[in-house]
Design a protein around this motif. Structure first.
Motif, PDB file in Angstrom:
ATOM      1  N   ASN A   1     -37.919 -19.881  37.220  1.00  0.00           N
ATOM      2  CA  ASN A   1     -36.641 -20.229  38.634  1.00  0.00           C
ATOM      3  C   ASN A   1     -36.405 -20.197  39.308  1.00  0.00           C
ATOM      4  O   ASN A   1     -35.389 -19.755  38.228  1.00  0.00           O
TER       5      ASN A   1
ATOM      6  N   ARG B   1     -33.175 -22.079  39.503  1.00  0.00           N
ATOM      7  CA  ARG B   1     -32.427 -22.857  39.029  1.00  0.00           C
ATOM      8  C   ARG B   1     -31.727 -22.073  37.868  1.00  0.00           C
ATOM      9  O   ARG B   1     -30.764 -22.019  37.005  1.00  0.00           O
ATOM     10  N   ALA B   2     -32.898 -21.772  36.682  1.00  0.00           N
ATOM     11  CA  ALA B   2     -32.911 -21.222  35.340  1.00  0.00           C
ATOM     12  C   ALA B   2     -32.484 -19.395  35.793  1.00  0.00           C
ATOM     13  O   ALA B   2     -31.480 -19.105  35.469  1.00  0.00           O
TER      14      ALA B   2
ATOM     15  N   LYS C   1     -29.904 -18.891  37.499  1.00  0.00           N
ATOM     16  CA  LYS C   1     -28.771 -19.451  37.957  1.00  0.00           C
ATOM     17  C   LYS C   1     -28.430 -19.424  36.855  1.00  0.00           C
ATOM     18  O   LYS C   1     -26.887 -19.184  36.855  1.00  0.00           O
ATOM     19  N   GLN C   2     -28.132 -20.056  35.819  1.00  0.00           N
ATOM     20  CA  GLN C   2     -28.616 -21.128  34.944  1.00  0.00           C
ATOM     21  C   GLN C   2     -27.947 -19.834  33.892  1.00  0.00           C
ATOM     22  O   GLN C   2     -27.463 -19.825  33.187  1.00  0.00           O
TER      23      GLN C   2
END
Lengths: 312, 249
Positions: free
Chosen positions: B187, B189-190, B192-193
């Motif tokens: 996803n 968010r993952a 980006k992380q």
């Protein structure tokens, strides 16, 4: 230029690729064929073909292929016969031990090779890169010998009886760290047998979505074709493996093979290139399938499929 | 339980091709990078092992700075750590030697590789790596049954729809075939992380004879090729229908 060919066999039968390796090998020099197995003597006649100078049997404990046993046998054969070139098929079995033996012995190595020539004493191999869109010539400077894994169905299978001498080589038994348990049919199923179909309508990754399978299923039915697929659709779980055309699926030879959205990976082409008439529709004009097709169209699959449906 | 996954950033060639000035490779401007498809299945398999057995998933690649994008893709899927080795040749033996130096230090229970890379299709690096590590190996795996210690049971996919079930001692190197699982999507968010994760960069020791040397790269001569049917979709469909009818008559 001495050539060692490693015979490949399964369930007591020599596989076709072995005869192709003999054809490739005899263009380079005198061929020694090695038969490695539990009862290698039983396969000698099947590889005693025109152009084979010598057959060497190597008895091992394993009943079917085990990569540690094959690797030990091939290393012993290379140490004993010192071939300039060792030929294996580019097959799942070879992938399990060929590169290991070659890196250990310091051999030059190339796989999926579809052309071999000699320049003096130097071996030149041709293989493809970047989705078969370009080819490269390779050489092997500094290597003691060369191991090549040849692409199946490129060379014609060797035929005609040979007059080879037969010898055997003893190889010390080595423990197998990966042990054969059983052979199974991956596609045991009550589904249709696509190898029997006269007309296959085959779909590939280009159809995009699972929802689109149904449209082509209906089109196939209207046209009187059997629906088959390329590997990505089976991997995605959209279609059963029984419908898969290609090296790991079924080899088919229908009168007409109509392909939608199949780019033509080497493994797919190996399973259908001898079909009677191949017609391919693809959005990519450089798709490799156009090299084996008699008719091609660069067009939107869905537009063509819709128009075809109206005609039936 | 520690699984090391060896991955590759592949380079995909589009419709057009130009070669570098020395004629030994395709001009990088014509190549688009991506995570090798087989390696996404290998990464997924490692993540599923971790979910069942606990432990850690380490992804390793051999390539230039640019190939970190492929590592970050695996980190976004859920891998714990990433290591990049630079300075090795691109042939399978040079890559296997560079990977071996890193993998040896990880004391992995399993090492997973993709069967092959889509841009080179050599199916050689994993098996060569196993030899350099002196580990058992099995190639072209479509099923893995492993409880975290001792032996694993794996299915090798042979040609023609046959499967060979094999019992293999571990630690082992397995080359993973497509279709063994359904690789998860990362996803946003993952993703980006994963951009923030520090990648451990090492230098290849070098040495050893490469598998081969490329002398020349070229566009192969095509045979006659297909007769291309031009026209509107309706015209193409009409021509296809007439060819089909004629051939099946």
């Amino acid at each position: 230029m001495s050539v060692l060919v490693i015979a490949e066999h399964l369930r007591g039968q020599v596989r076709d690729v072995t005869r192709e390796l003999i054809t490739a090998g005899r263009e380079l020099g005198p061929v020694t064929v090695a038969v490695i197995g539990q009862e290698p003597g039983s396969l000698v006649d099947a590889v005693n073909l025109d152009g084979v100078a010598e057959i060497v049997t190597v008895a091992i404990a394993a009943g079917e292929f085990e990569n540690d046993a094959f690797q030990a046998a091939v290393e012993a054969l290379i140490a004993d016969r010192k071939p300039r070139v060792t030929l294996l098929g580019f097959t799942v079995n070879s992938m399990g031990y060929g590169p290991a033996a070659a890196v250990k012995l310091g051999l030059g190595f190339a796989s999926d090779v579809h052309g071999v020539t000699l320049e003096g004493d130097a071996v030149i191999a041709t293989r493809s890169f970047y989705g078969s869109k370009v080819s490269a010539e390779l050489d092997f400077p500094g290597a003691d010998g060369v191991m090549l894994l040849l692409r199946p169905t490129v060379w014609a299978p060797a035929e005609g009886a040979g007059g080879a001498t037969v010898a055997s080589l003893e190889v010390a038994a080595s423990p197998s760290r990966a042990r054969h348990r059983e052979l199974m049919e991956a596609t045991a199923s009550s589904d249709v047998d696509i190898t029997q179909a006269d007309f296959l309508l085959s779909i590939g990754r280009g159809i995009g979505d699972k929802e689109n399978v149904e449209m082509f299923r209906e089109l196939a039915e209207k046209m009187g074709a059997t629906l088959s697929v390329s590997r990505p659709l089976v991997d995605a779980g959209w279609m059963p493996a029984s419908r898969q055309v290609g090296q790991s699926g079924k080899t088919v030879k229908p009168t007409v093979y109509l392909a939608f959205g199949i780019s033509g990976a080497v493994q797919h082409l190996a399973g259908m290139k001898t079909s009677g008439t191949i017609i391919a529709v693809n959005t990519d004009p450089e798709a490799a399938i156009f090299n084996v097709a008699q008719y091609g169209a660069k067009a939107d699959l869905f537009d063509v499929a819709e128009e075809l449906e109206k005609l039936y | 339980m520690r699984t090391v996954v060896c991955i590759k950033q592949v380079l995909q060639l589009g419709d057009e091709v130009e070669f570098t000035d020395d004629g030994l490779d395709v001009d990088p401007d014509y190549l688009d990078p991506a995570l090798n498809e087989w390696d996404s299945f290998a990464t997924e398999e490692a993540l599923q092992l971790r979910e069942r057995l606990g432990g850690e998933v380490v992804v390793v690649t051999c390539g230039p700075k640019q190939s970190e994008a492929a590592l970050r893709r695996c980190l976004a899927m859920g891998a714990d750590r990433a290591i990049r080795v630079e300075g090795a040749g691109r042939d399978p033996f040079s890559v296997a030697r560079a990977l071996a130096d890193v993998v040896r230090g990880e004391s992995a229970d399993l090492v997973l590789c993709g069967v092959q890379s889509s841009d080179a299709v050599q199916a050689a690096t994993g098996t060569a790596l196993a030899e350099l590590l002196d580990l058992p190996r099995a190639a072209v795996i479509t099923k893995l049954d492993y409880s975290g210690a001792g032996t694993a049971v794996v299915d090798r996919e042979l040609e023609g729809g046959l499967v060979d079930r094999v019992e293999i001692d571990t630690p082992a190197v397995l080359t993973i075939q497509t279709g063994i699982n359904q690789p998860r999507y990362a996803n946003l968010r993952a993703i980006k992380q994963a951009e923030q994760v520090e990648i451990d960069v090492r230098s290849a020791a070098g040495g050893g004879t490469p598998a081969y040397r490329i002398r020349k790269m070229f566009v192969p001569e095509r045979g006659e090729g297909a007769e291309m049917i031009d026209g509107s979709p309706a015209e193409i469909a009409a021509r296809i229908a007439s060819i089909v009818k004629e051939r099946l008559a």
